[in-house]
Structures are given as C-alpha cells and as structure tokens.
Design an enzyme around this catalytic site. Sequence first.
Site, PDB file in Angstrom:
ATOM      1  N   CYS A 221       5.065   5.657   5.640  1.00 51.22           N
ATOM      2  CA  CYS A 221       3.767   6.233   5.311  1.00 51.22           C
ATOM      3  C   CYS A 221       2.639   5.376   5.885  1.00 51.22           C
ATOM      4  O   CYS A 221       2.864   4.378   6.559  1.00 51.22           O
ATOM      5  CB  CYS A 221       3.629   6.350   3.810  1.00 51.22           C
TER       6      CYS A 221
ATOM      7  N   ASP B  34      11.092   4.188   3.918  1.00 52.34           N
ATOM      8  CA  ASP B  34      10.385   3.332   4.854  1.00 52.34           C
ATOM      9  C   ASP B  34      11.304   2.313   5.513  1.00 52.34           C
ATOM     10  O   ASP B  34      12.259   1.820   4.919  1.00 52.34           O
ATOM     11  CB  ASP B  34       9.178   2.638   4.213  1.00 52.34           C
TER      12      ASP B  34
ATOM     13  N   CYS C 263       5.352  -1.568   0.216  1.00 55.55           N
ATOM     14  CA  CYS C 263       5.306  -1.501   1.693  1.00 55.55           C
ATOM     15  C   CYS C 263       4.974  -2.863   2.287  1.00 55.55           C
ATOM     16  O   CYS C 263       5.515  -3.242   3.326  1.00 55.55           O
ATOM     17  CB  CYS C 263       4.250  -0.502   2.161  1.00 55.55           C
TER      18      CYS C 263
ATOM     19  N   CYS D 207      15.170   5.270   1.810  1.00 56.48           N
ATOM     20  CA  CYS D 207      14.154   4.854   0.842  1.00 56.48           C
ATOM     21  C   CYS D 207      12.758   5.256   1.287  1.00 56.48           C
ATOM     22  O   CYS D 207      11.779   4.984   0.615  1.00 56.48           O
ATOM     23  CB  CYS D 207      14.205   3.354   0.620  1.00 56.48           C
TER      24      CYS D 207
END
Lengths: 211, 387
Positions: free
Chosen positions: A62, A39, A106, A37
């Site tokens: 990221c 992360d 995130c 995915c």
Amino acid sequence: MAVIKYTKEVIEHFKNPKNVGEIENPDGGATVGSPACGDQVTVSLKIKDNRIEDIKFLSYGCASNIATGSIVTELAKGKSVDEAKKMTWKDAVDELGGLPPVKVHCSVLAVDGLKAAIQDYEEKKLGIKHERKIDEQSIIEKLKSVIYPKTGHNIIDEKLVKYLKYENGKVEIEISFDETDVYKQNVLEEIDEHLHEIDGVEEIDVKVVEY
Amino acid sequence: MDKIIYLDHYRTTRTSPYVLEKMRPYLEELFYMPVAFTQMGTDIAEAIEEASERIKKALNAPNSEIIYTSGGTQANNMVIHGIMRDQEPEQTGMITSVIDHPSINNAFDYYRKKGFEVKKVKVDEYGFWKTDQLEAALNDNSKLVSITLVNHTIGTIQRYNELKKIIRERNPKTLIHLDISMALMTQEIDFEALDADFLTLSSHKIYGPKGIGLIVSKRPVKLKPIFFGTVVTSPFSPGAENVAAIVGLSYAIEEAVKNRIEHHNNMKTLQKYLMNQIEMKIDLVELNGPVDERASDNINYSFRHIEGESIMMFLDFDSIVVATGSACASSDLKVNYILSAIGRDHEMAHGSLRITPGIDTTKEDLDIFVEKLVPIVERLRAQSTIR
C-alpha cells in the site's frame, strides 16, 4: 471514529518514491514480508568502505509500504553500516511526520528489509555468521516487531502477551483480546509470520485467552 | 478539484434530488410525530401509511408488514435476532453462505458461539451457493436461511428460485430471509412471486437517504421485538419515527422500480464497455465473479502483482472513486472474505478493484477512468517485488 489519513510527507514519498529499483550485482539484498500478508519489500545494497553507497527497494504493498521503503532507503543512504543497523522504524515514522497506527507495521517491514539486506552483506561478503541463541528473551524481542494496529505500539509494550514459553523448538504464547477486537486475526497472523522467520522455531502455539 | 468520477455506488449513493424534495417538508414544517387525534399528527401518520403503501405497491407486497429500521444492517439483525431471540440453541438450525453480507455473517457467528447449529454454505468460484451443501445443511431443525440476492462485492445474482425450492421441499417451516439491498436497482423484485418470509433493504444504496432501511415481512410477522420503548407505529421499531427518511425511502424504492429496466440496460452497456476496455488495455487481469448471472452495475477485477490501496489512492488523486478488496485498505486489515471464499489467493484479493457505476455515470467517465488506470497499473508493476 478515528480519521485515518496520511501526512503530506507520506503522500509525497508514495507519489514520487526515491531509490526505486534493484541494484545489479548487489553486495547485499533481502526480501521480507509476503504477498499473503499484503506487503513485501525487497532491498538491495552497494557497500563501499563500510558505507552504504547505494540502496534501492521494490515494494508490493500500500501507500505506506511504498513511502516507508522510500524514506528508509533515503535515510540509510550514505550511512555507515553500523549506523544503518541502529536505525529503527520510529526513525522512519518520525521522518514521515507520523503514520496511522494501523500502518505502523509497514515501517517495521521496511526497516526489517534494510537490516536483512545488511545481514546478507555481512554473511556473504564479510563471512560473519549470525548465530542467534533462541530463548524467551529473543522471542520477546522478535515479538516487538509485531505492531498492534489499533495503537501503533508493539504487542509486548501493549501487554497483550500474557504468557510465553520456549522449549525444544516450540513456542507457546497466550495473548488476550477484547471480544470485539477487529485486529485479532491480523495480530495472530503477524505473530505466526514473525516467529516462523526464526531458524529453529518449529512449532507455534498461540492461545487467545480472556483476562 | 477535478470533476469527481464516482464509481463506488455499491458503497453508497447520493440522495436523489427528487427524493430530497419529497423529504424536505418533514424536516421543516411537518416536523411533528404521528400523534392520534391531532391535525398535525394525523398528517404525519398518513404520510407514513402512504409511504408503506407506496413500498408495498412497488414491491408487489400487498399482504405484507413494512418495518422500518435504521438501515440494512439493522434490518438484517432485526430479522435474525427477532427469530432467534427465544429459540433453544440445541434445536435450532441457521443457514447462510460464506459470502453473505457481514450484517448476516457476523450475526450468525454470534449464534454459533451460543451453541446454535449454524451452517455456512460454501460457494463455487463465481460465488454461487453450492446446492448440495445447502441440501446437506437443511434438516428438521432448520429455522432460518438468510440469502443475499446480489453479492455486494462481486455482483453474483444467487439462483434464488432454485435455493427456495430446495429449502421448501426439505423443510416447509424454514423461514427464508432475502437481502435485496444490492439487487433493487437492477433486479425485478416481486414479493409475492419471491415468496420469501422476509426481505431486507437499505435506502442509501438506491439513492435514498442514509439512516433508514426496512423489513418487508409476511403476515403474521414471525419476529419478536428486540428493541423496547414507546410503540408509535410498529412494535418492532419503537421510539420516534424517522418520518422524512421513511418518506424518502418510499420514493427512492418507487423510482428504482419504475426506472429499473432502463437503468439495467444502461448499466449493462457500460459494464460490457468497461470490461472490454480493461481486458484490452491491461494484461494480467482477472474478473472476480461471474460473467453471466451478474448484476449489471458491478465490475470487479484483480490486477496481478500490485496492491489495491495503492491503485485506489492514485485514482483518488485524480478524483476517481472506486473500492478495493485489499486488506491494507480495510479497517481490520483482513483480506476480503468474499474473494477468499471464491478461491482467490491473497495477492489476487489484495489487488482487486470493485467498480460500481451509477445513474450519473457516462461512457466518458469510464474512458477517463481507464485512461488514468493504465499508467497507474504500469508504474506500480514496475516497482513491485512480484514480477
């Protein structure tokens, strides 16, 4: 077109993340997300007198993944376990001065990592069993962790989910998107990933419908 | 700010000063439209005519029709919709590959939904069309095959002549559309020899202005218009002509063709140098796309255990510009479809960088790039969940 950029707080935490690493012999730890995915976060904890004495994280992801890992661990450090359990991804986002909607997921992952590490601590060290009843309400709660990248709000509050049913390990969902919605595939993958985390969910049937 | 080291020429290029100079009069005093029987109008009409002749000469397309568009995306859409507009879905086949440009791929998806016989040929691990799949996809209904000559992500140069032979032998009536947007800077483009029915091209990839592209079509043009309005020079692109951009594009094409061999040789030298440097100084890297039969201005590597947006951003802090295939950095959070199609797992796709030098790039630029890249990769790996 929307200007997508990070705040200076995000950039700072990305450049100089706090609490990077892994605690040796941790009291609790967990890895959430997956490289598939894009992360993944690992959180490890040292607990003393029911307080988070030390906390570290590792990140595959990221800039916002790294920055949210940094801020969540920073916020959790020194907190009592009960206080830390009440933390939400909104706390992390606020502390970072905001995140682009497309990156809000995130912060959800980072907070999920913290909570999973605490749960691991409670199960292993305190012997607390986390048995959750699976029903439609608990599935809705889980789906509140799926963020719609266009707005940064979860798919339940966005009213994208039109129908939900749970029976004998099988989840049925109907969800609606505009024909031109570029986030459709991402949201479907996120739903799948989140629901598969629930023990007892064996089959997930998601239908895309037009309303 | 430091000097910008721009290594993202596959995204866009700057308009060359020479081209800009050629455009300037048409943005200033020669602002008129090509109106017949007027002095200024005749000058403009002639400028457009000369631009088209310049393009035909550069591409060896003497018996072609030049149709101007707003860019590569519109050019591809005009070819696809222009052919398909009045076709019956049940009797119409359309073929492309799984790695062609989104302006082809997504347009094909639209026709698939409408019930057309859309087939997307799979590619091998280097991005070459699987010829047995193309053969299997072709039939009497095949109306169009769209091929991107140089892939915009991994630089694969399709074996066009081989594909053309297969298509022509199976169904001579099938129209061939070749997108040469990423190819013109380094590949020989001879319209007569290529014998495609349509070429499409974008201007801003070849040091021309943005907002213009074109279709080179065999005569008679086997397209239907999809835009309607006042026809000034072409029934396919009604409305006001983008005169300055048309002129600019024509000079950009002329320059690209004139300087091609020298540019290609420069790019080849830089490409070899950079690939050596990266492979020597960083471990756990893999080249995406072929080594041979690869455009000389394309380099694409995956860096294991780390994610591309992070690499891209750290390079950006040092004013170095590259692109990544990471889903995190994309506008739709999807993993790069080309890297997936050549069999890269998600981690490899997310950890990819596309490095595309251009006419201004020097060996020193690449040295600085590598010097900055090495510690970035090291620090991101040190803090990664993947070991």
